[in-house]
Design a protein around this motif. Structure first.
Motif, PDB file in Angstrom:
ATOM      1  N   ASP A  80       0.967  -1.445  -0.041  1.00 51.04           N
ATOM      2  CA  ASP A  80       0.020  -0.057   0.074  1.00 51.04           C
ATOM      3  C   ASP A  80       0.990   1.218   0.014  1.00 51.04           C
ATOM      4  O   ASP A  80       0.380   2.385   0.462  1.00 51.04           O
ATOM      5  CB  ASP A  80      -0.958  -0.019   1.127  1.00 51.04           C
ATOM      6  CG  ASP A  80      -1.984  -0.971   1.047  1.00 51.04           C
ATOM      7  OD1 ASP A  80      -2.467  -1.216  -0.296  1.00 51.04           O
ATOM      8  OD2 ASP A  80      -2.428  -1.700   2.058  1.00 51.04           O
ATOM      9  N   LYS A  81       2.094   1.335  -0.267  1.00 51.74           N
ATOM     10  CA  LYS A  81       2.920   2.526  -0.356  1.00 51.74           C
ATOM     11  C   LYS A  81       3.378   2.705  -1.866  1.00 51.74           C
ATOM     12  O   LYS A  81       3.969   1.853  -2.548  1.00 51.74           O
ATOM     13  CB  LYS A  81       4.208   2.246   0.435  1.00 51.74           C
ATOM     14  CG  LYS A  81       5.148   3.517   0.292  1.00 51.74           C
ATOM     15  CD  LYS A  81       6.441   3.125   1.356  1.00 51.74           C
ATOM     16  CE  LYS A  81       7.171   4.280   0.816  1.00 51.74           C
ATOM     17  NZ  LYS A  81       8.571   4.026   1.528  1.00 51.74           N
ATOM     18  N   ILE A  82       3.132   3.705  -2.460  1.00 54.72           N
ATOM     19  CA  ILE A  82       3.190   4.001  -3.577  1.00 54.72           C
ATOM     20  C   ILE A  82       4.949   3.860  -3.989  1.00 54.72           C
ATOM     21  O   ILE A  82       5.532   4.499  -3.393  1.00 54.72           O
ATOM     22  CB  ILE A  82       2.875   5.445  -4.126  1.00 54.72           C
ATOM     23  CG1 ILE A  82       1.241   5.306  -4.140  1.00 54.72           C
ATOM     24  CG2 ILE A  82       3.237   5.766  -5.769  1.00 54.72           C
ATOM     25  CD1 ILE A  82       0.649   6.814  -4.385  1.00 54.72           C
ATOM     26  N   VAL A  83       5.221   3.181  -5.034  1.00 51.95           N
ATOM     27  CA  VAL A  83       6.985   3.279  -5.261  1.00 51.95           C
ATOM     28  C   VAL A  83       7.025   3.434  -6.699  1.00 51.95           C
ATOM     29  O   VAL A  83       8.172   3.522  -7.172  1.00 51.95           O
ATOM     30  CB  VAL A  83       7.186   1.541  -5.143  1.00 51.95           C
ATOM     31  CG1 VAL A  83       7.285   1.312  -3.728  1.00 51.95           C
ATOM     32  CG2 VAL A  83       6.715   0.718  -5.975  1.00 51.95           C
ATOM     33  N   ALA A  84       5.932   3.705  -7.603  1.00 45.65           N
ATOM     34  CA  ALA A  84       6.386   3.961  -8.878  1.00 45.65           C
ATOM     35  C   ALA A  84       4.897   4.879  -9.483  1.00 45.65           C
ATOM     36  O   ALA A  84       3.827   4.451  -9.246  1.00 45.65           O
ATOM     37  CB  ALA A  84       6.765   3.131  -9.912  1.00 45.65           C
ATOM     38  N   LEU A  85       5.076   5.561 -10.534  1.00 48.16           N
ATOM     39  CA  LEU A  85       3.814   6.278 -11.011  1.00 48.16           C
ATOM     40  C   LEU A  85       4.376   6.043 -12.711  1.00 48.16           C
ATOM     41  O   LEU A  85       5.352   6.288 -12.891  1.00 48.16           O
ATOM     42  CB  LEU A  85       3.677   7.773 -10.719  1.00 48.16           C
ATOM     43  CG  LEU A  85       3.590   7.994  -9.321  1.00 48.16           C
ATOM     44  CD1 LEU A  85       3.646   9.423  -9.069  1.00 48.16           C
ATOM     45  CD2 LEU A  85       2.096   7.798  -8.908  1.00 48.16           C
ATOM     46  N   VAL A  86       3.306   5.711 -13.474  1.00 53.19           N
ATOM     47  CA  VAL A  86       3.621   5.522 -14.835  1.00 53.19           C
ATOM     48  C   VAL A  86       2.300   6.523 -15.312  1.00 53.19           C
ATOM     49  O   VAL A  86       1.075   6.181 -15.165  1.00 53.19           O
ATOM     50  CB  VAL A  86       3.374   3.861 -15.377  1.00 53.19           C
ATOM     51  CG1 VAL A  86       3.204   4.059 -16.741  1.00 53.19           C
ATOM     52  CG2 VAL A  86       4.259   3.187 -14.549  1.00 53.19           C
ATOM     53  N   ASN A  87       2.633   7.404 -16.328  1.00 51.62           N
ATOM     54  CA  ASN A  87       1.292   8.219 -17.092  1.00 51.62           C
ATOM     55  C   ASN A  87       1.461   7.918 -18.362  1.00 51.62           C
ATOM     56  O   ASN A  87       2.480   7.441 -18.966  1.00 51.62           O
ATOM     57  CB  ASN A  87       2.148   9.569 -16.811  1.00 51.62           C
ATOM     58  CG  ASN A  87       1.905  10.056 -15.310  1.00 51.62           C
ATOM     59  OD1 ASN A  87       1.197   9.954 -14.633  1.00 51.62           O
ATOM     60  ND2 ASN A  87       3.317  10.627 -14.982  1.00 51.62           N
ATOM     61  N   TRP A  88       0.319   7.900 -19.034  1.00 56.13           N
ATOM     62  CA  TRP A  88       0.351   7.812 -20.336  1.00 56.13           C
ATOM     63  C   TRP A  88      -1.152   8.395 -20.722  1.00 56.13           C
ATOM     64  O   TRP A  88      -1.950   9.015 -19.964  1.00 56.13           O
ATOM     65  CB  TRP A  88       0.108   6.285 -20.738  1.00 56.13           C
ATOM     66  CG  TRP A  88      -1.385   5.683 -20.179  1.00 56.13           C
ATOM     67  CD1 TRP A  88      -2.511   5.379 -21.046  1.00 56.13           C
ATOM     68  CD2 TRP A  88      -1.485   4.971 -19.015  1.00 56.13           C
ATOM     69  NE1 TRP A  88      -3.109   4.688 -20.595  1.00 56.13           N
ATOM     70  CE2 TRP A  88      -2.787   4.214 -19.199  1.00 56.13           C
ATOM     71  CE3 TRP A  88      -0.653   4.834 -17.964  1.00 56.13           C
ATOM     72  CZ2 TRP A  88      -3.272   3.560 -18.055  1.00 56.13           C
ATOM     73  CZ3 TRP A  88      -1.175   3.739 -17.063  1.00 56.13           C
ATOM     74  CH2 TRP A  88      -2.614   3.344 -16.968  1.00 56.13           C
ATOM     75  N   GLU A  89      -1.618   8.362 -21.998  1.00 57.63           N
ATOM     76  CA  GLU A  89      -2.545   8.977 -22.742  1.00 57.63           C
ATOM     77  C   GLU A  89      -3.204   7.952 -23.664  1.00 57.63           C
ATOM     78  O   GLU A  89      -2.584   7.136 -24.402  1.00 57.63           O
ATOM     79  CB  GLU A  89      -2.588  10.321 -23.453  1.00 57.63           C
ATOM     80  CG  GLU A  89      -2.234  11.305 -22.299  1.00 57.63           C
ATOM     81  CD  GLU A  89      -2.043  12.784 -22.918  1.00 57.63           C
ATOM     82  OE1 GLU A  89      -3.299  13.182 -23.577  1.00 57.63           O
ATOM     83  OE2 GLU A  89      -1.177  13.515 -22.860  1.00 57.63           O
ATOM     84  N   VAL A  90      -4.533   8.124 -23.837  1.00 53.51           N
ATOM     85  CA  VAL A  90      -5.096   7.374 -24.936  1.00 53.51           C
ATOM     86  C   VAL A  90      -5.822   8.206 -25.779  1.00 53.51           C
ATOM     87  O   VAL A  90      -6.387   9.231 -25.263  1.00 53.51           O
ATOM     88  CB  VAL A  90      -6.324   6.188 -24.268  1.00 53.51           C
ATOM     89  CG1 VAL A  90      -7.159   5.827 -25.411  1.00 53.51           C
ATOM     90  CG2 VAL A  90      -5.689   5.490 -23.504  1.00 53.51           C
TER      91      VAL A  90
END
Length: 104
Positions: free
Chosen positions: A89-99
């Protein structure tokens, strides 16, 4: 292991039904749980059933976890998204994208 350089743009075509996310660690994390939450401009996206995988490179110690992301409501709606990858439950990475059409 040095992280791979991310692409300048992560844009997928309109109508995309499923994406695959994998995260590689230098060694197996000491965590009891792995999860991914996906958000768009309307809030949290409810995901359908998925298949997750784990792989460990015995020679290097690299550990990879991944899963497929498929919105329960059907294809991803056009627009920006962010996946929050969590260990215990601890954020270790973020991934961003678009559709759809990429915003400038």
């Amino acid at each position: 292991a040095k992280p791979e350089k991310p692409p300048l743009h992560r844009v997928f075509p309109s109508g995309t039904k499923e994406l695959h996310v994998a995260v590689r660690f230098e060694r197996r994390p000491a965590a009891a749980s792995f999860s991914i939450e996906v958000y768009n401009q309307n809030g949290k996206v409810t995901l359908g059933p998925s298949i997750s995988m784990q792989a460990e490179n015995l020679a290097t110690g690299d550990f990879t976890v991944g899963t497929d992301l498929n919105p329960q409501a059907g294809p991803f709606a056009d627009g920006p998204y962010q996946a929050k990858i969590k260990l215990d439950d601890k954020i270790v990475a973020l991934v961003n994208w678009e559709v759809g059409q990429a915003r400038e």
